[in-house]
Design a protein around this motif. Sequence first.
Motif, PDB file in Angstrom:
ATOM      1  N   ASP A  15       1.095  -1.070  -0.103  1.00 35.77           N
ATOM      2  CA  ASP A  15       0.022   0.095  -0.056  1.00 35.77           C
ATOM      3  C   ASP A  15       0.990   1.271   0.027  1.00 35.77           C
ATOM      4  O   ASP A  15       1.375   1.883   1.029  1.00 35.77           O
ATOM      5  CB  ASP A  15      -0.906  -0.004   1.435  1.00 35.77           C
ATOM      6  N   ALA A  16       0.917   2.030  -1.174  1.00 35.61           N
ATOM      7  CA  ALA A  16       1.869   3.012  -1.355  1.00 35.61           C
ATOM      8  C   ALA A  16       1.532   4.041  -0.442  1.00 35.61           C
ATOM      9  O   ALA A  16       2.281   5.092  -0.077  1.00 35.61           O
ATOM     10  CB  ALA A  16       1.951   3.477  -2.858  1.00 35.61           C
ATOM     11  N   SER A  17       0.285   4.155   0.038  1.00 38.85           N
ATOM     12  CA  SER A  17      -0.265   5.279   0.609  1.00 38.85           C
ATOM     13  C   SER A  17      -0.096   5.151   2.318  1.00 38.85           C
ATOM     14  O   SER A  17      -0.309   6.171   3.040  1.00 38.85           O
ATOM     15  CB  SER A  17      -1.815   5.656   0.446  1.00 38.85           C
ATOM     16  N   ALA A  18       0.340   3.830   2.497  1.00 37.60           N
ATOM     17  CA  ALA A  18       0.577   3.757   4.120  1.00 37.60           C
ATOM     18  C   ALA A  18       1.993   4.336   4.630  1.00 37.60           C
ATOM     19  O   ALA A  18       2.736   4.416   3.628  1.00 37.60           O
ATOM     20  CB  ALA A  18       0.589   2.103   4.085  1.00 37.60           C
ATOM     21  N   ASP A  19       2.046   4.342   5.669  1.00 38.88           N
ATOM     22  CA  ASP A  19       3.292   4.868   6.523  1.00 38.88           C
ATOM     23  C   ASP A  19       4.313   3.978   6.266  1.00 38.88           C
ATOM     24  O   ASP A  19       4.104   2.612   6.251  1.00 38.88           O
ATOM     25  CB  ASP A  19       3.091   5.116   7.706  1.00 38.88           C
ATOM     26  N   GLN A  20       5.632   4.517   5.770  1.00 38.83           N
ATOM     27  CA  GLN A  20       6.724   3.492   5.310  1.00 38.83           C
ATOM     28  C   GLN A  20       7.101   2.586   6.545  1.00 38.83           C
ATOM     29  O   GLN A  20       7.422   1.288   6.412  1.00 38.83           O
ATOM     30  CB  GLN A  20       7.868   4.451   5.035  1.00 38.83           C
ATOM     31  N   ASP A  21       7.064   3.130   7.835  1.00 36.35           N
ATOM     32  CA  ASP A  21       7.424   2.249   8.921  1.00 36.35           C
ATOM     33  C   ASP A  21       6.469   1.156   9.046  1.00 36.35           C
ATOM     34  O   ASP A  21       6.643  -0.088   9.406  1.00 36.35           O
ATOM     35  CB  ASP A  21       7.389   3.340  10.307  1.00 36.35           C
ATOM     36  N   ASP A  22       5.099   1.404   9.014  1.00 38.42           N
ATOM     37  CA  ASP A  22       4.299   0.421   8.974  1.00 38.42           C
ATOM     38  C   ASP A  22       4.449  -0.601   7.922  1.00 38.42           C
ATOM     39  O   ASP A  22       4.240  -1.668   8.269  1.00 38.42           O
ATOM     40  CB  ASP A  22       2.624   1.105   8.786  1.00 38.42           C
ATOM     41  N   ARG A  23       4.612  -0.153   6.739  1.00 36.85           N
ATOM     42  CA  ARG A  23       4.931  -1.213   5.559  1.00 36.85           C
ATOM     43  C   ARG A  23       6.163  -2.176   6.043  1.00 36.85           C
ATOM     44  O   ARG A  23       5.927  -3.490   5.800  1.00 36.85           O
ATOM     45  CB  ARG A  23       5.015  -0.305   4.310  1.00 36.85           C
ATOM     46  N   ALA A  24       7.102  -1.565   6.748  1.00 35.30           N
ATOM     47  CA  ALA A  24       8.218  -2.427   6.974  1.00 35.30           C
ATOM     48  C   ALA A  24       7.925  -3.103   7.924  1.00 35.30           C
ATOM     49  O   ALA A  24       8.539  -4.362   8.192  1.00 35.30           O
ATOM     50  CB  ALA A  24       9.486  -1.370   7.207  1.00 35.30           C
ATOM     51  N   ASP A  25       7.181  -2.747   8.937  1.00 34.65           N
ATOM     52  CA  ASP A  25       6.699  -3.741  10.146  1.00 34.65           C
ATOM     53  C   ASP A  25       5.927  -4.711   9.629  1.00 34.65           C
ATOM     54  O   ASP A  25       5.989  -5.786  10.088  1.00 34.65           O
ATOM     55  CB  ASP A  25       5.992  -2.831  10.927  1.00 34.65           C
ATOM     56  N   ALA A  26       5.042  -4.661   8.660  1.00 33.87           N
ATOM     57  CA  ALA A  26       4.396  -5.723   8.127  1.00 33.87           C
ATOM     58  C   ALA A  26       5.396  -6.663   7.577  1.00 33.87           C
ATOM     59  O   ALA A  26       5.044  -7.878   7.694  1.00 33.87           O
ATOM     60  CB  ALA A  26       3.307  -5.105   6.976  1.00 33.87           C
ATOM     61  N   ILE A  27       6.283  -6.312   6.978  1.00 33.99           N
ATOM     62  CA  ILE A  27       7.275  -7.411   6.395  1.00 33.99           C
ATOM     63  C   ILE A  27       7.902  -8.061   7.791  1.00 33.99           C
ATOM     64  O   ILE A  27       8.244  -9.449   7.321  1.00 33.99           O
ATOM     65  CB  ILE A  27       8.214  -6.558   5.597  1.00 33.99           C
TER      66      ILE A  27
END
Length: 96
Positions: A15-27
């Motif tokens: 999700d490109a609109s999500a916060d970068q830290d949240d995206r990294a946390d998901a990974i």
Amino acid sequence: MSSRTPRECVALAVDASADQDDRADAIHDLKMANECDELAELASRDELDDELRQQALRSLGTPQCDSMLRRLVENDSLDRSLQREAENLLGEMEDA
């Protein structure tokens, strides 16, 4: 792992609109849950930020995901820089 399902983690990571830290946390959550297929899918997604693709690829560098990492290397399914990184990671794992 967080309360997110693997599918929710993948959706958040891309999700490109999500916060970068949240995206990294998901990974990271996928790594902690040994979700190797999902991590390989993320590492292979051209539309995903390079930084997140690299994180997903590095997350495959565990004994639980080594067969998936090997499959990515053998299938030559990554772009050139990630392919080299995957080969190096696999070599490091084999040397350990």
